[in-house]
Design a protein around this motif. Structure first.
Motif, PDB file in Angstrom:
ATOM      1  N   HIS A 125      44.749  41.591  46.606  1.00  0.00           N
ATOM      2  CA  HIS A 125      45.662  40.465  46.774  1.00  0.00           C
ATOM      3  C   HIS A 125      45.176  39.617  47.931  1.00  0.00           C
ATOM      4  CE1 HIS A 125      48.795  42.124  44.101  1.00  0.00           C
ATOM      5  NE2 HIS A 125      48.427  43.309  44.606  1.00  0.00           N
ATOM      6  N   SER A 126      45.391  38.308  47.823  1.00  0.00           N
ATOM      7  CA  SER A 126      44.996  37.409  48.897  1.00  0.00           C
ATOM      8  C   SER A 126      45.941  36.223  48.910  1.00  0.00           C
ATOM      9  CB  SER A 126      43.552  36.932  48.688  1.00  0.00           C
ATOM     10  OG  SER A 126      43.213  35.964  49.663  1.00  0.00           O
ATOM     11  N   GLU A 127      46.231  35.786  50.155  1.00  0.00           N
ATOM     12  CA  GLU A 127      47.035  34.567  50.269  1.00  0.00           C
ATOM     13  C   GLU A 127      46.192  33.326  49.956  1.00  0.00           C
ATOM     14  OE1 GLU A 127      49.059  34.372  53.974  1.00  0.00           O
ATOM     15  OE2 GLU A 127      50.131  36.264  53.670  1.00  0.00           O
ATOM     16  N   ASP A 128      44.867  33.484  49.957  1.00  0.00           N
ATOM     17  CA  ASP A 128      43.977  32.425  49.489  1.00  0.00           C
ATOM     18  C   ASP A 128      43.740  32.593  47.988  1.00  0.00           C
ATOM     19  OD1 ASP A 128      43.480  30.859  51.680  1.00  0.00           O
ATOM     20  OD2 ASP A 128      41.745  32.038  52.353  1.00  0.00           O
ATOM     21  N   PRO A 129      43.678  31.483  47.266  1.00  0.00           N
ATOM     22  CA  PRO A 129      43.311  31.609  45.844  1.00  0.00           C
ATOM     23  C   PRO A 129      41.830  31.999  45.732  1.00  0.00           C
ATOM     24  CG  PRO A 129      43.390  29.307  46.467  1.00  0.00           C
ATOM     25  CD  PRO A 129      43.903  30.072  47.656  1.00  0.00           C
ATOM     26  N   TYR A 130      41.450  32.410  44.558  1.00  0.00           N
ATOM     27  CA  TYR A 130      40.046  32.767  44.338  1.00  0.00           C
ATOM     28  C   TYR A 130      39.118  31.601  44.650  1.00  0.00           C
ATOM     29  CZ  TYR A 130      41.250  37.209  42.131  1.00  0.00           C
ATOM     30  OH  TYR A 130      41.693  38.479  41.892  1.00  0.00           O
ATOM     31  N   SER A 131      39.612  30.380  44.505  1.00  0.00           N
ATOM     32  CA  SER A 131      38.762  29.214  44.766  1.00  0.00           C
ATOM     33  C   SER A 131      38.405  29.089  46.244  1.00  0.00           C
ATOM     34  CB  SER A 131      39.475  27.930  44.297  1.00  0.00           C
ATOM     35  OG  SER A 131      40.683  27.741  45.025  1.00  0.00           O
ATOM     36  N   ARG A 132      39.056  29.881  47.109  1.00  0.00           N
ATOM     37  CA  ARG A 132      38.732  29.811  48.536  1.00  0.00           C
ATOM     38  C   ARG A 132      38.129  31.108  49.062  1.00  0.00           C
ATOM     39  NH1 ARG A 132      37.118  26.274  50.720  1.00  0.00           N
ATOM     40  NH2 ARG A 132      37.872  26.845  52.792  1.00  0.00           N
TER      41      ARG A 132
END
Length: 558
Positions: free
Chosen positions: A57-64
Motif C-alpha cells: 500500500h502507498s499513499e502515492d499512486p503507482y504513477s509516482r
C-alpha cells in the motif's frame, strides 16, 4: 520471498512464514540519497498456513513510484504492461513508453540498455515534479541499428526486448544504362557492413549507402526478365516487415494489325517479352483495355497471342502486357488496329458489284451506302455476300441515273471506307414497237452526269444501218433514270437483237415488236373466205401463221 504478483492493481509479495519480509519501500533519488518527497508506504501481511502474503500500500499512486533503489533489499516487481509508440529510426529519436513499475529501481533519468551498456538512454523530464507521471516516460535513442534490451533496473533483472525500426523501402529507381538500382527509404543506417540487400532472395554484394539512413545503391545489376522482383533489406538482423515488389515491365515497340477471323495472330515486338528465370511466368495480353489475346509463345524480343474470333474490331487501341502483375502499356504512337475494313478495288458484272479488300467482315455486320450526283438520299445496302476469307463482298447495284458515285463500306461501326466507282451503261426497253410506229423507248442508267447536248446516241437493229436517238431527259427531277426514244425499222417478231450506242459506250440487247392484234373477222364466199382485220401483221406472208379453232390454216393465206 517466493514470488511477486501484480494483478488487478494489487501488488502482493509471498514469503515463507518463517522468513523475513518487507514492511515498506525506501526509494532513492540517486545511489546514496533517499527521496525526501516520498509518501508513506507499507505492507499488510496475512499468514495462511506456512506462507505470509503481504499486500503493498502507498499513499502515492503507482504513477509516482520511482527511485534508483531501496534499502529494504530483496526483489521488486518487473516492469509490467510495457507499451511504446514506435521503434526508433536508425537515425535515432525519441520513444514514448508506458508501463507499470518501469522506474522503481532505475536511474531515474538514465535507462540502461543492451545497445550501449556504458551509455544509458536519457529519460526526459523531472521526476521530482509531483505532476510527473512515472508510468509514462520519453527516452532518447542515439543513431544505431539492430536488436537490444531495455533494462528497467540497475542490475539487469527487469529486461524488455527492443530494437531499431525495420528498414522501409519507399521507392526504387532502375537505371539499366548504368546498371544501378537506387533504393530510397529509411532505417538503412550508415555502415554497409551491417546491411544486406536481397533481390528475389539473392544477397547483393555490390552495395553502397549513398545517403545515410535513406538511400542505397546496388551496382552492376542487370535484369533481362520481365515481371515482379521482391526486394528485402536486413540491417543488423532487423528485416523489412514487407518486401518491396518492383516491376520490370515489358517494353513494346511495335504491334501488328490483323483480322481475328484470319487466325487472329498478333505479334508484339520489343524487349523483356519472355522470362528466362521463370518459365511458368506467362503474360496476359489485353487489347483496348478489355479484349483478351491468348498467349501463344514468346522470346525476349517477340511475343505472339491470338484474339478471340468473337471479338469485334477496333483501331488505335493500346496493348497491355502483364507479367505477374507488372503491367506495360504501349505508348500513344504504338497502337493496334484490327478488323478495320480496307477496300482496294471494285468490279462490275451483270448488275453485281464486287468489292475487293481485306477484313470485310460477315454478312450481318457490314453495310454499304451509295452517294453521289443524282442520288438524293444515300442509298443503304444491307444485303451483302462476303467471302469466307473476308476479301470480297458482292451486292446487287440498284439502278442509278448517273455513272459515277461513291461506295461507302462500314463494318461493325468502323469506317466508312469510301471508294469512287463508275458503272457501265445499262438500258431497259420499256415498250414494244408496232408495225406502224417504229419507235423504241428506253430507260437509261449510269450515264455521265450532267447530260451533254453534244452527246450522240444511235441504235442498230440486226444488220440494219444505225438510227439516231433523242437526247436523254428526265421524266421528273427525282427519277432514277433517263429516257430516250430511238427510231427502228418497221417489223415483227421477238428477241430482235440490237446495239445501242451512247458516245463511246455500247450495249447489246434484245427487244420484241408488239404482237399481232386481231380487231375483227369477216366471212364471205358462202362463209368459206375469212378476212382478218387488225394490225401488226407485218408485210410478209412467209412470216405469218394463222390458226382457226386450233387448226393451222396458214397454207390458206391468199
Amino acid at each position: 520471498m517466493t514470488s511477486v504478483k501484480y494483478e488487478n492493481g494489487t501488488l502482493t509479495y509471498k514469503y515463507r512464514s518463517d522468513t523475513s519480509y518487507f514492511t515498506r519501500f525506501i526509494f532513492y533519488q540517486n545511489e546514496t540519497h533517499p527521496r525526501t518527497d516520498q509518501a508513506p508506504n507499507w505492507f499488510n501481511c496475512t499468514v495462511v498456513e506456512q506462507f505470509r502474503y503481504c499486500v503493498f500500500h502507498s499513499e502515492d499512486p503507482y504513477s509516482r513510484l520511482w527511485g534508483s533503489g531501496f534499502k529494504s533489499g530483496g526483489s521488486i516487481p518487473i516492469a509490467t504492461d510495457v507499451k511504446f509508440d514506435r521503434y526508433p529510426p536508425t537515425s535515432g529519436g525519441e520513444v514514448k513508453l508506458n508501463g507499470t513499475f518501469i522506474r522503481m529501481l532505475g536511474g531515474p533519468n538514465d535507462l540502461l540498455n543492451g545497445f550501449d551498456p556504458d551509455n544509458p538512454f536519457v529519460v526526459k523530464g523531472n521526476f521530482s515534479d509531483p505532476s510527473f507521471d512515472c508510468t509514462k516516460i520519453t527516452f532518447i535513442v542515439p543513431p544505431g541499428c539492430g536488436q537490444f534490451n531495455l533494462i528497467f533496473d540497475l542490475v539487469g533483472w527487469s529486461r524488455y526486448p527492443f530494437q531499431f525500426a525495420s528498414p522501409v523501402i519507399s521507392n526504387i529507381i532502375s537505371d539499366p544504362s548504368k546498371q544501378v538500382i537506387t533504393i530510397n527509404g529509411n532505417n538503412f543506417y550508415t555502415r554497409k557492413s551491417f546491411v544486406h540487400v536481397y533481390f528475389d532472395g539473392v544477397d547483393q554484394k555490390n552495395i553502397n549507402i549513398t545517403v545515410n539512413h535513406t538511400q542505397i545503391h546496388v551496382n552492376n545489376f542487370n535484369r533481362v526478365d520481365p515481371g515482379p522482383m521482391s526486394i528485402g533489406i536486413t540491417v543488423d538482423e532487423v528485416s523489412t516487415d514487407n518486401n518491396y515488389i518492383y516491376c520490370y515491365p515489358a517494353t513494346i515497340t511495335s504491334i501488328t494489325s490483323v483480322s481475328n477471323r484470319l487466325g487472329g495472330i498478333v505479334t508484339i515486338k520489343g524487349s523483356k517479352l519472355s522470362s528466362t528465370l521463370n518459365s511458368s511466368l506467362i503474360p496476359t495480353i489485353t487489347i483496348g483495355g478489355e479484349k483478351q489475346c491468348a498467349f501463344i509463345k514468346s522470346t525476349s524480343t517477340e511475343l505472339e497471342c491470338q484474339l478471340d474470333p468473337n471479338e469485334s474490331g477496333g483501331k488505335n487501341l493500346s496493348v497491355d502486357v502483364n507479367f505477374g502483375g507488372c503491367n506495360s502499356t504501349s505508348s500513344a504512337d504504338v497502337t493496334f488496329t484490327y478488323n478495320i475494313p480496307n477496300i482496294s478495288n471494285a468490279s462490275y458484272s451483270n448488275g453485281i458489284v464486287t468489292l475487293i479488300g481485306t477484313n470485310l467482315g460477315t454478312n450481318n455486320e457490314s453495310f454499304i451506302q451509295l452517294s453521289g450526283n443524282g442520288i438524293k438520299d444515300n442509298i443503304k445496302i444491307e444485303q451483302l455476300e462476303v467471302s469466307p476469307d473476308e476479301k470480297n463482298a458482292t451486292f446487287k447495284l440498284p439502278h442509278l441515273r448517273c455513272k459515277s458515285f461513291n461506295i461507302s463500306f462500314t463494318r461493325d461501326g468502323f469506317g466508312p471506307k469510301v471508294i469512287s466507282f463508275s458503272a457501265p451503261l445499262s438500258i431497259d426497253v420499256i415498250n414494244r414497237p408496232s408495225v406502224s410506229n417504229g419507235a423504241l423507248n428506253f430507260e437509261l442508267y449510269y450515264l455521265d452526269c450532267p447530260i451533254s447536248s453534244s452527246s450522240t446516241l444511235s441504235i442498230s437493229v440486226g444488220n440494219s444501218s444505225a438510227n439516231e436517238c433523242s437526247i436523254p431527259s428526265l421524266k421528273s427531277s427525282t427519277s432514277d433514270y433517263y429516257e430516250t426514244t430511238c427510231s427502228i425499222p418497221y417489223g415483227t417478231g421477238i428477241n430482235k437483237q440490237f446495239t445501242f450506242v451512247y458516245d463511246s459506250e455500247s450495249v447489246t440487247n434484245q427487244f420484241s415488236y408488239s404482237p399481232p392484234n386481231i380487231g375483227s373477222l369477216t366471212f364471205s364466199g358462202n362463209q368459206i373466205d375469212i378476212t382478218i382485220h387488225g394490225n401488226n401483221f407485218g408485210n410478209s406472208t412467209s412470216l405469218i401463221q394463222v390458226y382457226f379453232n386450233g387448226n393451222d390454216i396458214t397454207s390458206e393465206i391468199q
